[in-house]
Design an enzyme around this catalytic site. Structure first.
Site, PDB file in Angstrom:
ATOM      1  N   ASP A 399       0.819  -1.203   0.000  1.00  0.00           N
ATOM      2  CA  ASP A 399       0.000   0.000   0.000  1.00  0.00           C
ATOM      3  C   ASP A 399       0.860   1.263   0.000  1.00  0.00           C
ATOM      4  O   ASP A 399       1.923   1.310   0.627  1.00  0.00           O
ATOM      5  CB  ASP A 399      -0.894  -0.016   1.243  1.00  0.00           C
ATOM      6  N   GLU A 452       1.176  -0.500  -5.129  1.00  0.00           N
ATOM      7  CA  GLU A 452       0.234   0.574  -5.396  1.00  0.00           C
ATOM      8  C   GLU A 452       1.068   1.847  -5.508  1.00  0.00           C
ATOM      9  O   GLU A 452       1.407   2.474  -4.506  1.00  0.00           O
ATOM     10  CB  GLU A 452      -0.792   0.717  -4.275  1.00  0.00           C
TER      11      GLU A 452
END
Length: 724
Positions: A399, A452
């Protein structure tokens, strides 16, 4: 026989939890005429030593200290008999008669930041030590003045179990006999700032269910049944294999289900829908449920909201036995400031960067890790390995990578400092990500990592030995943003935005991409996927069907968030989960939602059966435009090729009109082409404009191809054709 009195200074240090070597004062020690035994039991009424079949009472020296001298040399083994005011009496081995239970090699690797199985060295580990069963507690707190372990086994009295410092490693250790799996514990840390704080274990493998936050001693008894899956997953490189990901929030996919109940329902659903993998939003423990797991306090513990660690293993195992891979969201970019967790763990910036301009995350009210500190880097790298090796997960979606890579991320001038070369790149974070990826890929065959990352950072999926970050895949955020903006335009205006649907092919092979329609796109007022499109209900669903088939045929793997597979109308809420009720028989529009669901199922089935759609995803030769410039028609058409050259023709008509006899060039590989997907089929909720008969390849050249076909293109629809 009189005992050797504690000095006032030693007594004060022990009572305050500030002594770095309590074993030098507590336990058994030779003195003139025998062996001195001293114990610290503040809640006790009396204490005796049991050795050789006899009990020798110890004198009460006040403040919880009990001491006495045994005749002769120190016994090889002895126990403390502790009586409490309520009449209970406990018999246990003395923690202070044991040598350190952590080896020199472990300490060396920890100090070097190279312990790839750190969870086996730090944390609470049930074990047999010097022939006695108990639990070894070890914690890294390099600047602490002292550390004590406390728990339900001390009635949460923080005084009686001070830990010893193991030197320059910064590790504190204590073996506590009789403590077994299931015991609750925390560390009482006397920080360098002189303040005590009660801390959860950073390496806890199990935790209480939030809002409670104690750590729990854990011993796994799970027996895995996925050996065949693990043996087979590395046989084909992920880039050249089908990869279709169903993203879900485990706590709200079916609210109220724990890991065991999910294991009964989730694999069957995902398998029926044809997805190859699930991606679980962060499973690690987090105090605030509304963070969805993106503010982690227990990096080594699955959230207790849904069950214990072995229950989570059961879920992963069940998915594997159903032939489904498991990716998890992993959050090394930041952590929350809760005073019982990682923040200022030893009274100083320990896990976070010491410079506030590097520590405070400006967007999320959290702290950023100090990636340049070798022990912190080790904590995170080992954690990535931990989830792959202990929980058998098949991949990590990392993330917020962009927030890690740039020193000026969300910061204004004056709020950040350049790196040593004067640039904005966070070189410590780059080195950490490279080490994490290289370590995971080396240790865990078949596991993939996915970034990401929303910027144009060069080499996210390039190998580390060629200067890249070393990820296996990168989320294609540009594709997602561009195509959703296009989808939101009325068809009469889409001609002016046609480039949004084609631009991604300019960089499609610069990285290995996943096309993500994730939870981020269906929350915070953005609306569900079906609500992003204009027009009435029929048009919205038609747009979504056309878009999904375009996505499934586009180069790159695909990811779809739960609820979007059946076009639910509301954006996602973690309190409610997907709107499963719209599929119920008594819901008036159930057929509309079932149609979209059935299409997604068929897209996955056809995708997995068609190597042209995945075998050459990273090879420019596996793609060819037929028409990329039919903007006024709102039409896009391209070919995908398998390794053996077999093609698939994908055609999308994002206009609201039927286009009859639309000529499209095709390779001269077949006499006819047949329709294998048409999103306008009646069973999907479409208008039924299809090409039921094979389309004869005409000798009329078109679009640079030697022959052509003239299908009817349904409105707001995507059609897939293959040689008949």
């Amino acid at each position: 026989m009189p005992t050797v009195k504690l000095s006032a200074q030693d007594r004060a240090l022990l009572l305050d939890g500030a002594h770095y070597d309590p074993h030098a004062l507590l336990g058994a020690h030779p003195v003139e005429g025998g062996t001195l035994v001293r114990a610290l039991r503040p809640l006790a009424r009396r204490v005796a030593v049991r050795a050789g079949g006899a009990d020798v009472p110890l004198d009460d020296e006040g403040d919880g200290f009990f001491a006495g001298v045994l005749a002769g040399p120190a016994p090889e083994a002895y126990q403390l008999v502790v009586a409490y005011p309520d009449g209970t009496e406990l018999v246990a081995d003395d923690p202070y008669r044991f040598l350190p239970a952590l080896g020199e090699l472990d300490l060396h690797l920890i100090a070097e930041g190279r312990h790839e199985r750190l969870w086996e060295a730090l944390g609470a580990r049930p074990m047999t030590h010097q022939g006695v069963a108990g639990t070894r507690f070890t914690v890294w707190a390099p600047n602490a003045r002292g550390v004590r372990v406390t728990g339900d086994f001390t009635h949460w009295d923080p005084t009686q179990l001070p830990m010893r410092s193991l030197g320059s490693s910064g590790v504190w250790e204590l073996f506590v006999p009789g403590v077994d799996a299931g015991a609750l514990y925390k560390y009482d840390v006397l920080g360098a700032d002189g303040a005590h704080s009660l801390r959860a274990d950073p390496l806890a493998r199990r935790t209480e269910c939030p809002p409670a936050n104690a750590s729990i001693v854990h011993r796994s008894s799970y027996v895995w049944g996925d050996a065949d899956w693990l043996a087979s997953r590395a046989k084909r490189p992920a880039h050249a294999a089908p990869l279709s990901i169903y993203e879900l929030h485990p706590a709200s996919w079916r609210p109220g289900l724990g890991y065991r109940e999910l294991a009964e329902r989730l694999p069957a659903y995902v398998r029926d829908m044809g997805f190859t993998h699930v991606e679980l939003m962060p499973p690690a423990e987090h105090p605030f449920g509304g963070s969805w797991g993106y503010q982690v306090t227990g990096y080594y513990a699955p959230t207790a909201r849904l069950g214990g660690p072995d229950d989570f293993k059961h879920l992963v195992d069940a998915l594997h036995r159903a032939g489904i891979g498991v990716l998890i969201d992993w959050v090394p970019a930041h952590f929350p400031k809760d005073e019982w967790a990682l923040a200022r763990f030893d009274g100083t910036p320990c896990y976070e960067h010491p410079d506030p301009r590097r520590a405070e995350h400006p967007d999320w009210g959290t702290l950023e890790f100090d990636y340049g500190r070798r022990e912190v880097r080790n904590f995170l790298v080992a954690n990535a390995v931990y989830w792959c090796e202990e929980y058998h997960v098949d991949g990590l979606r990392v993330d917020a990578v962009a927030s890690m890579l740039y020193l000026d991320y969300s910061r204004e001038d004056g709020q950040w400092l350049p790196n040593a070369h004067g640039g904005r790149e966070n070189l410590d974070a780059v080195a950490f990500l490279q080490e994490m990826n290289a370590t995971v890929y080396r240790r865990c065959p078949g596991v993939i990592t996915v970034a990401e990352e929303s910027t144009a950072w060069d080499g996210v999926t390039r190998a580390t030995n060629h200067g890249g970050l070393g990820f296996g895949f990168k989320w294609n955020m540009g594709w997602m943003h561009d195509t959703l903006l296009y989808l939101g335009e009325d068809p009469v205006h889409r001609a002016w935005h046609h480039h949004r649907m084609t631009f991604a092919m300019h960089y499609a092979y610069s990285e290995n991409y996943v096309l993500p329609i994730s939870h981020d796109e269906v929350v915070h007022g953005k609306g569900a996927l079906v609500s992003k499109t204009p027009g009435d209900w029929w048009r919205r669903r038609a747009d979504v069907r056309a878009y999904l088939a375009f996505m499934w045929s586009h180069p790159g793997k695909q990811l779809l968030f739960m609820g979007q597979e059946f076009a639910q109308g509301a954006e996602w809420s973690e309190a409610e989960g997907p709107q499963w009720w719209v599929l119920a028989d008594d819901y008036v529009a159930a057929g509309d939602h079932r149609g979209v669901r059935d299409l997604v199922r068929d897209l996955n089935a056809r995708y997995r059966a068609t190597p042209a759609l995945w075998e050459r995803d990273t090879d420019p030769g596996g793609f060819a435009w037929i028409t990329a410039d039919a903007a006024t028609d709102n039409v896009l058409a391209f070919l995908r090729f398998a390794a053996d050259g077999s093609p698939l023709l994908a055609v999308s008509n994002f206009s609201a009109v039927v286009r009859h006899g639309y000529r499209l060039g095709v390779p001269g590989l077949a006499d006819a082409w047949r329709e294998v997907i048409n999103t306008d089929e009646l069973r999907y909720g479409g208008g039924g404009v299809t090409n039921p008969e094979p389309l004869k390849a005409e000798t009329t050249p078109s679009h640079g191809q030697p022959v052509s076909v003239t299908p009817t293109l349904p409105p707001l629809a995507t059609v897939w054709l293959v040689p008949a």
